[in-house]
Design a protein around this motif. Structure first.
Motif, PDB file in Angstrom:
ATOM      1  N   GLU A 176       0.771  -1.556   0.221  1.00  0.00           N
ATOM      2  CA  GLU A 176       0.456   0.263   0.231  1.00  0.00           C
ATOM      3  C   GLU A 176       0.534   1.539   0.262  1.00  0.00           C
ATOM      4  O   GLU A 176       0.155   2.171  -0.420  1.00  0.00           O
ATOM      5  CB  GLU A 176      -0.966  -0.384   1.069  1.00  0.00           C
ATOM      6  N   SER A 177       2.020   1.044   0.287  1.00  0.00           N
ATOM      7  CA  SER A 177       3.066   2.750   0.561  1.00  0.00           C
ATOM      8  C   SER A 177       2.874   3.324  -0.806  1.00  0.00           C
ATOM      9  O   SER A 177       2.845   2.810  -1.243  1.00  0.00           O
ATOM     10  CB  SER A 177       4.052   2.411   0.957  1.00  0.00           C
ATOM     11  N   HIS A 178       3.490   5.095  -0.348  1.00  0.00           N
ATOM     12  CA  HIS A 178       3.834   5.155  -1.592  1.00  0.00           C
ATOM     13  C   HIS A 178       4.966   4.455  -2.595  1.00  0.00           C
ATOM     14  O   HIS A 178       4.337   4.844  -3.370  1.00  0.00           O
ATOM     15  CB  HIS A 178       4.401   6.682  -0.933  1.00  0.00           C
ATOM     16  N   ARG A 179       5.635   4.157  -1.719  1.00  0.00           N
ATOM     17  CA  ARG A 179       7.328   3.478  -2.439  1.00  0.00           C
ATOM     18  C   ARG A 179       6.508   2.513  -3.529  1.00  0.00           C
ATOM     19  O   ARG A 179       6.854   2.406  -4.402  1.00  0.00           O
ATOM     20  CB  ARG A 179       8.080   3.322  -1.275  1.00  0.00           C
ATOM     21  N   ALA A 180       5.857   1.667  -2.559  1.00  0.00           N
ATOM     22  CA  ALA A 180       4.558   0.579  -3.936  1.00  0.00           C
ATOM     23  C   ALA A 180       4.070   0.876  -4.690  1.00  0.00           C
ATOM     24  O   ALA A 180       4.580   0.452  -5.343  1.00  0.00           O
ATOM     25  CB  ALA A 180       4.256  -0.213  -2.404  1.00  0.00           C
ATOM     26  N   VAL A 181       3.561   2.066  -4.492  1.00  0.00           N
ATOM     27  CA  VAL A 181       2.332   2.145  -5.365  1.00  0.00           C
ATOM     28  C   VAL A 181       3.092   3.163  -6.454  1.00  0.00           C
ATOM     29  O   VAL A 181       3.143   3.379  -7.671  1.00  0.00           O
ATOM     30  CB  VAL A 181       1.650   3.332  -4.627  1.00  0.00           C
ATOM     31  N   ALA A 182       4.281   3.631  -6.553  1.00  0.00           N
ATOM     32  CA  ALA A 182       5.437   4.501  -7.196  1.00  0.00           C
ATOM     33  C   ALA A 182       6.094   2.957  -8.244  1.00  0.00           C
ATOM     34  O   ALA A 182       6.133   3.326  -9.271  1.00  0.00           O
ATOM     35  CB  ALA A 182       6.562   5.126  -6.854  1.00  0.00           C
ATOM     36  N   PHE A 183       6.825   2.268  -7.283  1.00  0.00           N
ATOM     37  CA  PHE A 183       7.126   1.371  -8.127  1.00  0.00           C
ATOM     38  C   PHE A 183       6.630   0.164  -8.497  1.00  0.00           C
ATOM     39  O   PHE A 183       7.475  -0.611  -9.682  1.00  0.00           O
ATOM     40  CB  PHE A 183       8.429   0.077  -7.161  1.00  0.00           C
TER      41      PHE A 183
END
Length: 198
Positions: A176-183
């Motif tokens: 769910e994290s911002h990093r997960a979404v971006a990658f």
């Protein structure tokens, strides 16, 4: 296939390996051991590309990088790109948290909204570049909670959860994290560019 992750942050390397493994089986994510570039960009995108370019130039390998931070609405989006050094030049996580909590100490819950932003960037040695953005909305807590995660995780409560990001199971955060979404957004781009270039 190998890519280098342009960071000296061991926590981030492990987190990114966990995020990318299901999306890109067989991708080997290498830690970066080269010089740290000066992050003098005025945006997350500029700083992420600075890091990715430097790692690609130093290693001769495709490089991925991210620049991320917490953005608090009532502070006009700050700390933003200054998140890592908000509490001073030592880049001390506890000082960063302490200062931000002090700045928000008089704010009621309705004025504690914010989000994490992450820009994930890819730079190939041939000069091809891409960058994508991910966000994770929530609010700033009144005191740290949880021992997991890193950075501002202990004081950030994501929307839809009643615990801090530092208290979430790793699999939930990595989904769910911002990093997960971006990658997750960068994954198909990475696959396509590497297939066409290597």
């Amino acid at each position: 296939m190998r890519v280098v992750l342009a960071t000296h942050n061991a926590h981030k390397v492990e987190e990114l390996r966990r995020i990318l493994a299901p999306m890109l089986p067989g991708l080997e994510v290498l830690a970066y051991d080269g010089p740290e570039p000066v992050e003098n960009g005025a945006t997350f995108t500029e700083n992420a590309l600075i890091k990715a370019r430097a790692a690609a130039a130093h290693t001769g390998l495709p490089a991925i990088a991210d620049d991320s931070g917490v953005c608090v609405d009532v502070l006009g989006g700050a700390p933003g790109i200054f998140s890592a050094r908000w509490g001073g030049p030592a880049r001390d996580s506890e000082e960063n948290l302490r200062l931000l909590l002090w700045q928000l100490s008089d704010m009621t819950d309705e004025h504690r909204a914010g989000h994490f932003t992450c820009v994930a960037a890819l730079a190939l040695p041939n000069g091809v570049e891409r960058a994508v953005t991910g966000e994770w909305s929530g609010r700033i807590l009144r005191e740290p909670a949880g021992a997991g995660g890193f950075g501002y995780d202990p004081i950030f409560q994501p929307d839809g959860h009643d615990v801090s990001a530092a208290e979430l199971p790793a699999d939930v955060k990595n989904a769910e994290s911002h990093r997960a979404v971006a990658f997750a957004a960068l994954g198909p781009v990475l696959t396509e560019l590497l297939a066409n270039s290597y």
